[in-house]
Structure formats: C-alpha cells, structure tokens
Design a protein around this motif. Structure first.
Motif, PDB file in Angstrom:
ATOM      1  N   ARG A  91       3.304   1.985  -1.637  1.00 44.97           N
ATOM      2  CA  ARG A  91       3.830   2.334  -2.967  1.00 44.97           C
ATOM      3  C   ARG A  91       2.779   2.987  -3.859  1.00 44.97           C
ATOM      4  NH1 ARG A  91       6.329  -2.859  -2.278  1.00 44.97           N
ATOM      5  NH2 ARG A  91       4.706  -3.837  -3.555  1.00 44.97           N
ATOM      6  N   HIS A  92       1.542   3.074  -3.396  1.00 45.21           N
ATOM      7  CA  HIS A  92       0.474   3.632  -4.223  1.00 45.21           C
ATOM      8  C   HIS A  92       0.657   5.131  -4.413  1.00 45.21           C
ATOM      9  CE1 HIS A  92      -2.384   0.105  -2.989  1.00 45.21           C
ATOM     10  NE2 HIS A  92      -1.368  -0.265  -3.751  1.00 45.21           N
ATOM     11  N   GLU A  93       0.337   5.591  -5.607  1.00 40.58           N
ATOM     12  CA  GLU A  93       0.389   7.026  -5.884  1.00 40.58           C
ATOM     13  C   GLU A  93      -0.727   7.743  -5.125  1.00 40.58           C
ATOM     14  OE1 GLU A  93       2.326   8.971  -7.486  1.00 40.58           O
ATOM     15  OE2 GLU A  93       3.635   7.633  -8.643  1.00 40.58           O
ATOM     16  N   ASP A 150       0.821  -1.220   0.000  1.00 39.75           N
ATOM     17  CA  ASP A 150       0.000   0.000   0.000  1.00 39.75           C
ATOM     18  C   ASP A 150       0.852   1.266   0.000  1.00 39.75           C
ATOM     19  OD1 ASP A 150      -2.060  -1.777   0.181  1.00 39.75           O
ATOM     20  OD2 ASP A 150      -2.571  -1.342   2.270  1.00 39.75           O
TER      21      ASP A 150
END
Length: 301
Positions: A291-293, A289
């Motif tokens: 790493r989500h933009e 999670d």
C-alpha cells in the motif's frame, strides 16, 4: 473433438466406406473395433481404455486433450450418458494408466482412480471420442473448486479455444452459486499459475492489475498487487533456460530500482507447496508494504 486413429462407424459410413471394406480392414489388422469405433495403432492407448468401458474423458482430462492448460491432479475424470450402465463386473474398475503420469521405478505409468461425473445427457451429443470443450468446461465447473474451474476457463480464453460469448452461454447453464464467482473469469491470464495466485488475492479483497506494462520494458509483468508489489508467476514445471533466467533477473533489478517490490513464484510453490506459499504471502500482505506510495520517479516512469 476428433482424435487420430479413432473413427466412429457413422462417420466412416457417411464418407462412403462400405461395410465390405471395413471387414477387409479388420481382417488385415488395419484397425480393430471398439464399438462404435474403429481404431488404429495411432489411437492413444489410455483413451482407448476409457472407450472400451463406454466412457469418455471430461473435465480436467478432456480439457488437456483440447489443449487447455490443466493443474496437477489425481484421478481420471470420465463421463457416461444416463442410459449407459457398466456391467456388474466392471462397476468396481476404477484404475487406469494415466497418460500425463510419469514413469515409476518399474518403468510403468502410475495407476489413477476414475472420477465418474454425473450424467447430463441421455446419449452422446456427437460422434467424437472427446466431448466438445463447452461440455467439458461445464462438467469442470460442477466438479472442481471454483479456482480450478477458473484456471481451465481462463486458459481456454487465452488460447482462443473458446470465445467470450460461448463462455457466457456456458455460465448461464450453471446454478447461480457456481455461476456468480466464475463471472470474474478473465481472458488475459498467461498461465494457470497466474490465475491461481490472482484469485487468491482477489478473494481477500486485494486489488490486482494484470499484464501491466512499464516504461523502457517491452514485456509485461503478470500481477501488480496494490501500488507497488509485482508478482511474476512461472508457468512451467521445470525451469532450465539460462538465458531466460538471466533476463528475468536483470528485469527484476530494473523494477526494484524504480521502487517496486518483485516476488517470483514457481510452479512448484503454487501447486505443490501452496499452503506454505500462501502463509508467506499473507505475512507480506499483513505488513501492508503493497500500500506504500511509490517515489515520484517511479510513478512518472
């Protein structure tokens, strides 16, 4: 480091205190001798117990006396010069009252075993009852797991008890296998809890930013893991401030509203229940999670 109530005989002589005056003070009970010290009632009793054995505190215990934040630990870390040999009847003495310990059910402080550090010098480097912080941190680096030594060093830097240049000189005296990981020590960690958590993430190759500011928020967050995972680390063992509690939760809600995930870790979770805490942090990492933009509104503030 000088301690109230403990005076080396050479220091008193340098100040012009005559031998006759020292004898008078002893006779009148104004101080007593713990060679080579003259001590008064103001002297900490636990420190006197060490001095009476010819020992001085070092590592975690001396760092605490210097005002460095220290993690919970057992054992009293002590140092003796190479030329000192304890009398045979004292060689098995390994228990002393510990100042930082809480009272037990009998109204007495718990006993802690001595942790004898290997000697580095042929004699004491000065006339102070507590060694210089540089020597204390050097002993810590040779004694403790890397992250524990880092906690002491980062606290020393953050509290301005030691300069970056002094720390670099200290690191140069250490073996390469100890020095290399400690080169990551930073001076902006505001608690040992923060240091411990950050080092755990970094040891797994996870990018971590520290003391990050956000728009419309005067305070900084402790750690930003990856793109959007904020971790706040409580530095206190006990938490009893209702106003701070309310402010922290209002801030968490703001950060969540602009797209960040917020996790708060307590002192107890990091230092008393770390295996369980570590497993849960790893579970969150495994989902990816962090790493989500973020949404555009969150990135732009």
């Amino acid at each position: 480091m000088k301690i109230d109530g403990i005076y080396h005989q050479r220091t008193l002589r340098a100040q012009g205190v005559a031998r006759a005056e020292l004898l008078r003070r002893t006779a009148h009970g104004e101080h007593r001798t713990v060679r080579p010290w003259y001590v008064t009632d103001a002297a900490p009793t636990d420190l006197l117990a060490l001095l009476e054995l010819g020992l001085r505190p070092t590592c975690l215990d001396a760092a605490s006396l210097h005002g460095v934040w220290t993690p919970p630990h057992t054992g009293v870390h002590v140092f003796r010069p190479r030329m000192l040999r304890l009398p045979p009847e004292l060689e098995d003495v390994r228990e002393l009252p510990l100042r930082r310990g809480r009272m037990n059910g009998t109204g007495k402080r718990p006993l802690q075993r001595l942790v004898l550090h290997g000697p580095e010098l042929r004699s004491w480097p000065d006339d102070d009852p507590v060694p210089d912080l540089g020597l204390v941190l050097e002993h810590a680096a040779r004694c403790l797991p890397t992250v524990k030594a880092a906690e002491l060093m980062e606290s020393s830097l953050q509290r301005r008890l030691i300069g970056r240049g002094q720390l670099e000189q200290l690191l140069l005296r250490l073996p390469k296998d100890i020095r290399r990981p400690l080169s990551r020590v930073r001076g902006d960690a505001e608690s040992g809890t923060e240091t411990a958590v950050r080092w755990w993430f970094e040891s797994r190759g996870i990018g971590v930013k520290t003391q990050v500011r956000f728009p419309y928020d005067a305070r900084r967050v402790d750690l930003l893991v990856g793109r959007n995972w904020i971790i706040e680390c409580d530095s206190r063992e006990f938490h009893d401030d209702p106003l701070s509690y309310a402010e922290d939760r209002a801030r968490d809600l703001y950060l969540e509203s602009i797209g960040y995930r917020v996790t708060r870790l307590t002192w107890e979770q990091v230092f008393l229940h770390w295996p369980d805490t570590r497993r849960k942090l790893q579970t969150i990492l495994s989902r990816g999670d962090h790493r989500h933009e973020l949404r555009r509104s969150a990135r732009s503030g």
